[in-house]
Scaffold this motif. Structure first.
Motif, PDB file in Angstrom:
ATOM      1  N   THR A   1      -4.958   6.966   5.529  1.00  0.00           N
ATOM      2  CA  THR A   1      -5.884   6.457   4.524  1.00  0.00           C
ATOM      3  C   THR A   1      -5.107   5.887   3.324  1.00  0.00           C
ATOM      4  O   THR A   1      -3.956   6.221   3.084  1.00  0.00           O
ATOM      5  CB  THR A   1      -6.839   7.557   4.041  1.00  0.00           C
ATOM      6  N   GLU A   2      -5.790   5.070   2.570  1.00  0.00           N
ATOM      7  CA  GLU A   2      -5.143   4.370   1.450  1.00  0.00           C
ATOM      8  C   GLU A   2      -5.058   5.266   0.216  1.00  0.00           C
ATOM      9  O   GLU A   2      -6.064   5.776  -0.277  1.00  0.00           O
ATOM     10  CB  GLU A   2      -5.944   3.107   1.130  1.00  0.00           C
ATOM     11  N   PHE A   3      -3.854   5.469  -0.286  1.00  0.00           N
ATOM     12  CA  PHE A   3      -3.613   6.234  -1.511  1.00  0.00           C
ATOM     13  C   PHE A   3      -3.549   5.300  -2.722  1.00  0.00           C
ATOM     14  O   PHE A   3      -4.008   5.650  -3.806  1.00  0.00           O
ATOM     15  CB  PHE A   3      -2.302   7.016  -1.366  1.00  0.00           C
ATOM     16  N   TYR A   4      -2.959   4.096  -2.542  1.00  0.00           N
ATOM     17  CA  TYR A   4      -2.834   3.123  -3.616  1.00  0.00           C
ATOM     18  C   TYR A   4      -2.637   1.736  -3.013  1.00  0.00           C
ATOM     19  O   TYR A   4      -2.038   1.599  -1.931  1.00  0.00           O
ATOM     20  CB  TYR A   4      -1.650   3.464  -4.546  1.00  0.00           C
TER      21      TYR A   4
ATOM     22  N   TYR B   1       0.834  -1.201   0.000  1.00  0.00           N
ATOM     23  CA  TYR B   1       0.000   0.000   0.000  1.00  0.00           C
ATOM     24  C   TYR B   1       0.874   1.260   0.000  1.00  0.00           C
ATOM     25  O   TYR B   1       1.993   1.254   0.509  1.00  0.00           O
ATOM     26  CB  TYR B   1      -0.870   0.090   1.260  1.00  0.00           C
ATOM     27  N   ILE B   2       0.298   2.328  -0.573  1.00  0.00           N
ATOM     28  CA  ILE B   2       0.790   3.681  -0.293  1.00  0.00           C
ATOM     29  C   ILE B   2      -0.255   4.342   0.599  1.00  0.00           C
ATOM     30  O   ILE B   2      -1.460   4.349   0.280  1.00  0.00           O
ATOM     31  CB  ILE B   2       0.973   4.510  -1.582  1.00  0.00           C
TER      32      ILE B   2
ATOM     33  N   THR C   1       3.089  -7.511   8.918  1.00  0.00           N
ATOM     34  CA  THR C   1       2.754  -6.216   8.321  1.00  0.00           C
ATOM     35  C   THR C   1       3.705  -5.165   8.866  1.00  0.00           C
ATOM     36  O   THR C   1       3.883  -5.049  10.085  1.00  0.00           O
ATOM     37  CB  THR C   1       1.307  -5.820   8.642  1.00  0.00           C
ATOM     38  N   VAL C   2       4.359  -4.435   7.951  1.00  0.00           N
ATOM     39  CA  VAL C   2       5.301  -3.378   8.363  1.00  0.00           C
ATOM     40  C   VAL C   2       4.953  -2.105   7.616  1.00  0.00           C
ATOM     41  O   VAL C   2       4.369  -2.135   6.525  1.00  0.00           O
ATOM     42  CB  VAL C   2       6.765  -3.788   8.079  1.00  0.00           C
ATOM     43  N   GLU C   3       5.331  -0.984   8.187  1.00  0.00           N
ATOM     44  CA  GLU C   3       5.054   0.318   7.593  1.00  0.00           C
ATOM     45  C   GLU C   3       6.272   1.209   7.766  1.00  0.00           C
ATOM     46  O   GLU C   3       6.960   1.158   8.785  1.00  0.00           O
ATOM     47  CB  GLU C   3       3.840   0.946   8.270  1.00  0.00           C
ATOM     48  N   GLY C   4       6.572   2.018   6.733  1.00  0.00           N
ATOM     49  CA  GLY C   4       7.718   2.913   6.851  1.00  0.00           C
ATOM     50  C   GLY C   4       8.029   3.612   5.549  1.00  0.00           C
ATOM     51  O   GLY C   4       7.290   3.521   4.558  1.00  0.00           O
TER      52      GLY C   4
ATOM     53  N   GLU D   1       2.059  -5.833   3.579  1.00  0.00           N
ATOM     54  CA  GLU D   1       1.290  -6.841   4.311  1.00  0.00           C
ATOM     55  C   GLU D   1       1.491  -8.210   3.645  1.00  0.00           C
ATOM     56  O   GLU D   1       1.093  -8.417   2.493  1.00  0.00           O
ATOM     57  CB  GLU D   1      -0.193  -6.475   4.310  1.00  0.00           C
ATOM     58  N   VAL D   2       2.099  -9.113   4.364  1.00  0.00           N
ATOM     59  CA  VAL D   2       2.363 -10.469   3.861  1.00  0.00           C
ATOM     60  C   VAL D   2       1.706 -11.473   4.798  1.00  0.00           C
ATOM     61  O   VAL D   2       1.997 -11.501   6.006  1.00  0.00           O
ATOM     62  CB  VAL D   2       3.877 -10.738   3.740  1.00  0.00           C
TER      63      VAL D   2
END
Length: 792
Positions: free
Chosen positions: A176-179, A169-170, A209-212, A385-386
C-alpha cells in the motif's frame, strides 16, 4: 655577349675607314692636300653628328615624357579603385565606433526584451519554440541585419505526459502507498504557472517502473560511488539511488548509478546547495533561494560532452539523414526523476542504515541525520514510476549576419540558445534579451552608413540546447567545412545568473581580448563595484595579477565549436559569489525562473545585463574590426606550461615506472614557446603595408586552435577532437587540460588489461607531442617551410 658584339661592330667600321683612306692615297697625286681636306671635313661632320644626336635625344625625351604622361593619365593608379581597395584593406579600426555601440546599448530595452521572451513557456519542439524563432527573425529583419533566416532540424526530444505523471512512492511492506511525491511545483506568485508549463522531469530518462530499496549516494559523483562500494560497503546493485543535485552534470549522476548497477535514480535539490543562507523560510518569491517545492528539470544526455541529436551523431539531422535505431544509442537505460526538497525529506527521513559521512550531510530543515540505507524503516520500499516519451520534433535555429566590408568570408560568431524548460528568465532568456539589444545597436549603425565591420558578424539563436546542445551542434556539423576554414571565434552567452562579478571561460588565446573589453566597459554603479568590469572582476575573483579565466568544459553551445572544429571560443556571464558554495543559481531550471525573479530580485536596474551586453559587443567589434586579430599565442603557452606541470605532478612518477617520459612533450613545448615569442615579435616589427601579409598573419592566429585538433579524436571519445582542452569524462561541465591522459590514467590499475592501457597511454603521449609541434609549425614564418620539422 653584348659587349663582344658591340666591339666587333666598332672594329669593323674602323677597318672600313682604313681601307678607304689607303685607296685615296694611291689615286690622288697631291696626297697632302687631300689629307688636309679630309681633316676639315671630319671636323664639320663631328659638329653635324653632335647636333643630330642632340636633336634626336630631345625628341626622344619629349616623346617619352608625353608617353609617360599619357599612360599615367590613363592608369591614374594613385586614384584608382584598385588602389583605394588596397588602402582600405590596410585600415585599422575606428575607435569612435566602439563608443557609439556601447552608448547605444540600453538597459531598458533589454528589460522589455526579457518581458516579451518570458511571457510563456517555450520548451523546444513546442509551438512556442517556433513562435519565438519567428519573433527573433522578425526582430533581426527590423534591426537591419543583412540576412536573417530560420534553420530547422528534425531531432529526438523527450517529454513527460501530463495525463500520466511521473511519481516516486514510498510503499508499505504490504504494497500500500505510504507517501507519493508531488507531480508539479506549487504556484507561489502570480504568473508562476501557465497552462503550457511542463511538469518536472529529466529528459531522455528511460520509461519504466522499478521498485526496491533506497540508497543515499550524496552527489552521485564517481568518487561517491567508489566510497560507498569500497569504504562504506554499501552495494547499490538492484537498488534505487537518491542523489542531490550539484557539483557535476546530472547526466553523469545517472551514468554512474547505471554503471554501478542501480535500477533507478531520484535527484533532488538540497537546501545546503540551493537555499544556502540557512533560512529556508526566506525563499522565492521574496528572494532568489529555492523553495521546498522547486524542482530542477534538465537533460541527462550530452554525447561525449558535445551533444547533438542522439540519432545522428557527427552528422546534421536533416530530413533525409540516416538515423540510428533508438535502441542502439547510448541513452540512459534506467528511470530517473527529479523532486523538490520538501518531497525528498520524506524519503531521507525514512532511510535506514548507517549515518552518512559528515561531508555528505545536507541541510533539510528538521532532518537531523542523512543515513545511507539500503532500505527504509519498517521494511518499506520505494517505487519509481517514469512515463516519459521520446519523439522526433522540429526545432529551429535562427541565423543572422552583418556582412563584413573587407573580409566577408571571416566570421565572428555570437551565440545564445533560445529554448527553456519553462519561462527561462535567467536560462537562457537573459542572454537572448542581451543579444537582441546588440543586434539593434549594431544594426542601427549599419543602416545609418556609419559603420560596417571589416569581418562578418554572425548572430545565432540556438534551438534545443537544453536537451543536448542540439541546435548549435547540428549547425556545426552541417557547416563544418565552411566554419572550419572561415570562423574567427565563437562568443557565447548562455545566461546572466548573478550580480556579484563578471566570469569568463575561454581558450587562452582570447584572454587579452576579454581583458581589453572589460577594462573599457563601466561596471554596474552599485556599492562594492569598481569603476570597470575588469576592476571588479580582478578584486572579486583574482588569479595572481589578473582575473581568473577557466578552461572551457561543456554544458553550453561553445562545445562543438571548440571540441569538433577547434574554433577559439569564450563563454561570458555576470555571476554570483563563489563563496556561497552553491552549484548554480538556486532557481535553475525551475518553474520559478520568471520575469519577476530577474526584474524584482536579481537585477532591478538591468545594469548587470547591460554590462554583459557591452563586454560581448566590444569583444565582437574588436575581433571583427581589428587589422590584426587580437589573439595572443603567448597566453596559450603560459596556460599549457601550467597544465603540463600539473600532469607531471599527478602522473609522472607512475609513468616513469613504465618507461614513459615527458621528453617529447617537453621538446615540442619548448619549440612552441619559442615560436610564439618570435611570431608576436614578427607581427610587432612588420610594417603591415601588404593586405596579403596581414591576411596570412591572421590566418595563422586563427588556426592555432585548429592545430590542436586530432582527426581521430580523444581515446574513447572520437567526436571530441581538441587534444589540449575538453570536458571531463566524469563531469561534462568541467574543462580538463589534456583530457586524454586524465581519462586513460583514471584507475588504470583497475583496468581489465593494465598492460594494454599503459600502451594506450604511451601512444597518446606521442599524439600530444606531435600535436604541440604541429601548433608550433602553424605559427612559424610561412616562408620557412623547409624548417618546419623539428631538428633530429
Amino acid at each position: 655577349m653584348e659587349d663582344n658584339y658591340h666591339k666587333l661592330e666598332v672594329d669593323g667600321d674602323f677597318q672600313s675607314l682604313k681601307s678607304t683612306h689607303n685607296h685615296n692615297q694611291a689615286n690622288d697625286t697631291d696626297s697632302q692636300v687631300q689629307i688636309l681636306g679630309g681633316s676639315q671635313r671630319d671636323k664639320m661632320g663631328s659638329r653635324t653628328t653632335l647636333i643630330i644626336v642632340a636633336v634626336v635625344t630631345a625628341v626622344l625625351g619629349i616623346t617619352l615624357g608625353v608617353l609617360i604622361g599619357w599612360f599615367s593619365s590613363q592608369a591614374q593608379f594613385p586614384d584608382s579603385e584598385a588602389y583605394k581597395i588596397w588602402l582600405k584593406a590596410l585600415e585599422g579600426e575606428d575607435e569612435a565606433i566602439r563608443e557609439m555601440i556601447l552608448e547605444e546599448l540600453n538597459a531598458d530595452v533589454i528589460k522589455e526584451n526579457l518581458r516579451t521572451l518570458t511571457a510563456k513557456p517555450h520548451l523546444a519542439g513546442t509551438p512556442a519554440d517556433k513562435e519565438n524563432a519567428e519573433y527573433v527573425k522578425d526582430k533581426w529583419d527590423e534591426h537591419g541585419l543583412d540576412s536573417a533566416r530560420i534553420v530547422p532540424y528534425n531531432v529526438l526530444l523527450s517529454y513527460p505526459l501530463k495525463e500520466k505523471p511521473n511519481f516516486v512512492y514510498i510503499l508499505n511492506p504490504n504494497g500500500t502507498e505510504f507517501y507519493k511525491s508531488d507531480p508539479e511545483e506549487k504556484d507561489l506568485d502570480d504568473g508562476d504557472k501557465h497552462p503550457d508549463t511542463v511538469p518536472p522531469f529529466n529528459a531522455y530518462a528511460a520509461e519504466g517502473t522499478v521498485e526496491g530499496d533506497l540508497v543515499y549516494v550524496n552527489y552521485g559523483r564517481i568518487e561517491d560511488f567508489q566510497k560507498l562500494d569500497e569504504e562504506l560497503k554499501v552495494n547499490v546493485t538492484g537498488k534505487i539511488c537518491i542523489a542531490r543535485y550539484g557539483k557535476i552534470f546530472r547526466g553523469d549522476k545517472a551514468k554512474h548509478a547505471q554503471q554501478y548497477g542501480a535500477v533507478g535514480l531520484v535527484i533532488y535539490s538540497d537546501p545546503a546547495d540551493y537555499a544556502a543562507d540557512d533560512n529556508t523560510a526566506d525563499v522565492y518569491p521574496h528572494t532568489w533561494w529555492l523553495p521546498g517545492s522547486g524542482v530542477q528539470r534538465g537533460s541527462l544526455y550530452i554525447k561525449q560532452g558535445l551533444g547533438g541529436d542522439p540519432l545522428t551523431p557527427a552528422y546534421p539531422s536533416s530530413e533525409n539523414a540516416y538515423r540510428y535505431p533508438e535502441s542502439s544509442v547510448d541513452l540512459p537505460k534506467i528511470p530517473v526523476q527529479p523532486i523538490g526538497y520538501e518531497n525528498a525529506k520524506h524519503f531521507l527521513e525514512q532511510l535506514d542504515g548507517d549515518r552518512a559521512p559528515d561531508e555528505w550531510q545536507g541541510n533539510i530543515d528538521g532532518l537531523a541525520n542523512y543515513n545511507l540505507g539500503p532500505g527504509l524503516l519498517d521494511g518499506r520500499t520505494v517505487k519509481l514510476e517514469v512515463n516519459n516519451i521520446r519523439e522526433r520534433k522540429w526545432t529551429y535555429n535562427v541565423i543572422g549576419m552583418i556582412r563584413g566590408s573587407q573580409e566577408p568570408d571571416r566570421y565572428v560568431i555570437l551565440g545564445n540558445h533560445r529554448d527553456a524548460w519553462v519561462f527561462g528568465a535567467v536560462d537562457p532568456s537573459s542572454g537572448t534579451a542581451v543579444m537582441l539589444e546588440i543586434t539593434r545597436a549594431m544594426g542601427k549603425l549599419v543602416k545609418s552608413g556609419k559603420w560596417r565591420p571589416r569581418r562578418s558578424i554572425v548572430f545565432c539563436s540556438w534551438a534545443a540546447e537544453e536537451y543536448s546542445l542540439i541546435g548549435s551542434t547540428e549547425w556545426v556539423e552541417e557547416f563544418s567545412k565552411n566554419l572550419g576554414s572561415r570562423a574567427v571565434a565563437y562568443l557565447n552567452v548562455d545566461n546572466i545568473p548573478g550580480n556579484y562579478t563578471f566570469r569568463a571561460k575561454a581558450t587562452p588565446n582570447l584572454l587579452q581580448t576579454i581583458f581589453e573589453a572589460t577594462k573599457y566597459v563601466r561596471d554596474a554603479p552599485f556599492p562594492g563595484h569598481s569603476e570597470t568590469v575588469y576592476d571588479t572582476w580582478l578584486k572579486r575573483n583574482p588569479d595572481g595579477d589578473q582575473p581568473k579565466v577557466s578552461n572551457l568544459g561543456s554544458g553550453s553551445d561553445y562545445a562543438s565549436f571548440l571540441g569538433q572544429l577547434g574554433i577559439s571560443a569564450v563563454d561570458l556571464r555576470y555571476t554570483f559569489d563563489s563563496d556561497l558554495n552553491i552549484s548554480s543559481y538556486p532557481l535553475y531550471h525551475s518553474m520559478y525562473e520568471t520575469f519577476h525573479l530577474v526584474s524584482e530580485i536579481m537585477d532591478r536596474s538591468f545594469e548587470y545585463h547591460l554590462a554583459v551586453a557591452r563586454v560581448w559587443a566590444e569583444m565582437s567589434r574588436n575581433l571583427a574590426d581589428s587589422l590584426i586579430l587580437p589573439f595572443d599565442c603567448r597566453d596559450y603557452t603560459a596556460n599549457l606550461e601550467k597544465s603540463i606541470a600539473a600532469l607531471k605532478e599527478d602522473y609522472q612518477q607512475k609513468m616513469n615506472e613504465h618507461d614513459i617520459t615527458f621528453d617529447a612533450i617537453d621538446s615540442a613545448f619548448g619549440n612552441l614557446t619559442s615560436e610564439a615569442v618570435e611570431f608576436h615579435e614578427r607581427i610587432a616589427n612588420s610594417p603591415l603595408n601588404d593586405p596579403f601579409y596581414v591576411r596570412r598573419i591572421n590566418d595563422q592566429l586563427m588556426y592555432v586552435d585548429r592545430a590542436f585538433t586530432d582527426p581521430l579524436g580523444l581515446p574513447d571519445r572520437q567526436l571530441q577532437r581538441h587534444v589540449a582542452f575538453a570536458p571531463s569524462s566524469r563531469d561534462a561541465y568541467f574543462g580538463e587540460a589534456f583530457p586524454g591522459i586524465a581519462d586513460l590514467m583514471f584507475e588504470i590499475d583497475k583496468s581489465p588489461d593494465p598492460a594494454a592501457q599503459w600502451e594506450r597511454v604511451r601512444e597518446h603521449m606521442s599524439v600530444i607531442a606531435f600535436t604541440i609541434q604541429s601548433v608550433a609549425s602553424t605559427i612559424k614564418d610561412a616562408e620557412s617551410i623547409d624548417t618546419l620539422a623539428p631538428q633530429r
